[in-house]
Design a protein around this motif. Structure first.
Motif, short mmCIF file in Angstrom:
data_model
loop_
_atom_site.label_atom_id
_atom_site.label_comp_id
_atom_site.label_asym_id
_atom_site.label_seq_id
_atom_site.Cartn_x
_atom_site.Cartn_y
_atom_site.Cartn_z
N TRP A 12 0.86 -1.18 0.00
CA TRP A 12 0.00 0.00 0.00
C TRP A 12 0.90 1.24 0.00
O TRP A 12 1.60 1.52 0.97
N TYR A 51 0.94 5.34 -0.27
CA TYR A 51 -0.04 6.41 -0.08
C TYR A 51 0.64 7.75 0.20
O TYR A 51 1.80 7.80 0.63
N THR A 76 -8.11 6.49 -5.12
CA THR A 76 -7.33 5.29 -5.43
C THR A 76 -7.23 5.07 -6.93
O THR A 76 -8.04 5.59 -7.71
N MET A 134 -3.62 7.12 -3.18
CA MET A 134 -3.07 5.85 -2.72
C MET A 134 -3.33 4.78 -3.77
O MET A 134 -4.16 4.96 -4.66
#
Length: 498
Positions: free
Chosen positions: A191, A193, A243, A330
Motif C-alpha cells: 500500500w 499512499y 485510489t 493511494m
C-alpha cells in the motif's frame, strides 16, 4: 587487494572514468561495484597477501575473456541499473553483456521461440517463475552443477544468504533439490499512499468515517474503499481520486485482483501454498467458483467503480505515474516504485504499509524473479553466463541497485538488509536508497501469513490470460462477479484438462 593483484588495474579503470552511457549512477553505486568485485574475488579464494591465490582468482574470472553474452530481461529496475553500468563486470571478466529489456509478454514469447529453436540466442534468462520457469524449466540449467564446480567463482556468502521463500519461489520448480535460477528481484505489492494528505485530512476522515484512516495492520479492504470514496468527495483541491489500480486487460489486472481474492479467503487451487512455492504440473480443479472468491470479485468490482477511470487502461507503470503526478492519493503498487515516487515532485511525502486485510488475512502478491542459464548454450557460454549470474545477484551489486538513480531493485539477500549503511538509509528521508524506505512494509508483506504466491504451474500463461480477460469483462462490461468467477474456473479447468 595487493599491488600485485592483476585485477586492480581493471577495478580502477572501471571507476576512475566518467559514468556510463545513461550517466545514471551516483559515485556510491560505482564504489559498490568495486566492493562487489573485491568480495567476489575473496569468495573465490583470492588473498590480498598471496600472488599465487590472486593468480588463481584471476584464472577463474578471466577464463572466458572475449566472450559476449546476451541477457534477456523484463524492463525492470535492477536490469536498468546494471545496463547503466555493466563496465565493471566487463573489466573484471573480459566478458561483454548485451542486455535486452522488454515487456514481460514479449519476453515470454521470445524465450519460448529461443528454447524451441535450440539455438540459444539468449544465454542469461530472466526466468519469471510463473511464465518462464514453470512452463520452460527443462530449457534451463540446474545451477547446482556450477555451484559445485571448484573451477568457477562461488556464490558470495552462499545460496543460504538469499531470502529462503524467494530462493524457493524464484529458483525451484517441482524438484526441491534442482535450482534453476538465483533470486534477482523481489517486487511485492504493498500500500503506497500520500502521507501528507492523510496528515492533512486524517482528523476529518476519522470524524466522518468513524475509524482511524491511517494505514496500519488493522486496516481492512472495506475501510480502504471508504477512504478512497472520502477522498473523491472531499479532497478534489489536492487530489482528483482516492485510489487507482493496474486494471488493464493484462497480467497486471490478475496481480491487482489476487491481493483481494486471497484476503477474502479465495484461492485459485486447493493447497495453494504448495502450488505457489515449489509448484506442480497437476494443480487439480480451480476453486474460483467458491463463495469466498465470488465475494472477493464482488468487492473488487465495487472498488474499481470509484477508482480513477484511467485504472482500466493502466498496468503497474500507469499506477506509478499516477501516484507520482498526484492523480491519486493511494494505490496497491509494487514496492520498487518507491524510488520512482520519491524522486518525483511529492518526494518525501509518501507512506508505505502492507495491503489491507480482508475476512481471511492481508495478502500481498510476490512478483520476484530469478535469472537462469539457457541449457541450449555451449558449455563455455553456460559457464561465462554463470559468472554474470553470480555477479549480478551478489550482495554488493544489490547495494548498487539500491543507490541507482534509474530506480534499481531491492535486495533478495538477508545480509544486505543487515548492512549499517542500508539500515541507516531506511531512516533517512530523502534517502540515498529510496527503495529501502518501503522495507518495513515489504518485510511485513513477506511474512508467510501475508505473502501471496500465484500458482506456479506449466499452464499459467494460458490461465493468466483467462483470468484477466474475464476480469476485464467484469470491470468494463459489467459482467456479474459470479459469472466471471465461474467462467474463469471453466477456462482454467479446460487448460489443465480437469
Amino acid at each position: 587487494m595487493s599491488q600485485q593483484d592483476p585485477f586492480e588495474k581493471y577495478l580502477r579503470a572501471g571507476f576512475s572514468g566518467s559514468i556510463t552511457r545513461r550517466n545514471a549512477l551516483k559515485l556510491g553505486g560505482s564504489l559498490a561495484f568495486a566492493s562487489t568485485a573485491g568480495s567476489l574475488l575473496a569468495a573465490c579464494g583470492g588473498s590480498s597477501s598471496s600472488a599465487t591465490s590472486s593468480s588463481s582468482t584471476a584464472d577463474k574470472w578471466k577464463q572466458f575473456s572475449g566472450t559476449t553474452l546476451n541477457f534477456i530481461s523484463e524492463n525492470t529496475s535492477p536490469s536498468s541499473a546494471i545496463a547503466a553500468n555493466s563496465k565493471p563486470f566487463t573489466d573484471l571478466t573480459g566478458i561483454k553483456v548485451n542486455i535486452q529489456q522488454m515487456e514481460l509478454g514479449a519476453l515470454v514469447q521470445k524465450v519460448a521461440l529461443d528454447f524451441g529453436s535450440g539455438n540459444a540466442q539468449y544465454h542469461v534468462i530472466y526466468a519469471d517463475p510463473y511464465q518462464v520457469l514453470a512452463p520452460f524449466s527443462k530449457g534451463l540449467v540446474d545451477l547446482n552443477q556450477f555451484i559445485n564446480d571448484g573451477s568457477l567463482p562461488a556464490v558470495p556468502k552462499g545460496i543460504n544468504d538469499f531470502i529462503p521463500a524467494q530462493l524457493e519461489g524464484a529458483g525451484r520448480f517441482m524438484d526441491p533439490k534442482a535450482l534453476y535460477a538465483l533470486p534477482y528481484d523481489c517486487p511485492t505489492m504493498i500500500w503506497i499512499y500520500r502521507k501528507d494528505l492523510f496528515d492533512k485530512y486524517g482528523s476529518q476522515m476519522q470524524k466522518d468515517l468513524g475509524f482511524d484512516p491511517t494505514p496500519s495492520d488493522n486496516s481492512t479492504w472495506e475501510q480502504y474503499y471508504q477512504i478512497a470514496d472520502w477522498f473523491n468527495k472531499n479532497a478534489k483541491a489536492d487530489v482528483p481520486y482516492g485510489t487507482g489500480h493496474q486494471a488493464k486487460q493484462y497480467d497486471s489486472l490478475m496481480c491487482d485482483f489476487s491481493n483481494v481474492l486471497w484476503a477474502y479467503g479465495g484461492q485459485y487451487f486447493k493447497d495453494e501454498q504448495t502450488v505457489g512455492t515449489i509448484g506442480t504440473d497437476k494443480p487439480g480443479a480451480c476453486m474460483l467458483d467458491q463463495p469466498a472468491a465470488i465475494q472477493a470479485a464482488t468487492f473488487y468490482q465495487k472498488l474499481l467503480k470509484i477508482a480513477h477511470p484511467g485504472s482500466t487502461s493502466w498496468d503497474w507503470d500507469g499506477v506509478g505515474k499516477a501516484l507520482a503526478e498526484g492523480q491519486i492519493a493511494m494505490a496497491p503498487e509494487w514496492h520498487e516504485y518507491a524510488a520512482s515516487v520519491e524522486g518525483g515532485k511529492f518526494g518525501g511525502k509518501w507512506g508505505y504499509a502492507r495491503l489491507p486485510k480482508g475476512p481471511a488475512r492481508s495478502a500481498n502478491i510476490y512478483g520476484g524473479t530469478g535469472i537462469g542459464i539457457n541449457k541450449n548454450a555451449s558449455d563455455q557460454l553456460q559457464k561465462a553466463a554463470w559468472l554474470f549470474v553470480v555477479w549480478a545477484t551478489s550482495p554488493d551489486t544489490q547495494v548498487m541497485d539500491l543507490k541507482s538513480k534509474v530506480g534499481g531493485g531491492t535486495p533478495t539477500r538477508t545480509s544486505v538488509y543487515e548492512l549499517p549503511e542500508v539500515q541507516a538509509a531506511m531512516k533517512q528521508n530523502p534517502s540515498p536508497m529510496p527503495n529501502i524506505l518501503s522495507a518495513t512494509a515489504v518485510n511485513e508483506a513477506w511474512k508467510p501469513e501475508n505473502v501471496g504466491m500465484r500458482p506456479k504451474i506449466p499452464t499459467w500463461n494460458q490461465c493468466d490470460t483467462i483470468i484477466f480477460t474475464e476480469l476485464s469483462k467484469m470491470l468494463v462490461a459489467n459482467q456479474a462477479p459470479d459469472v466471471t468467477m465461474k467462467n474463469i474456473k471453466a477456462g482454467i479447468d479446460k487448460a489443465n484438462k480437469v
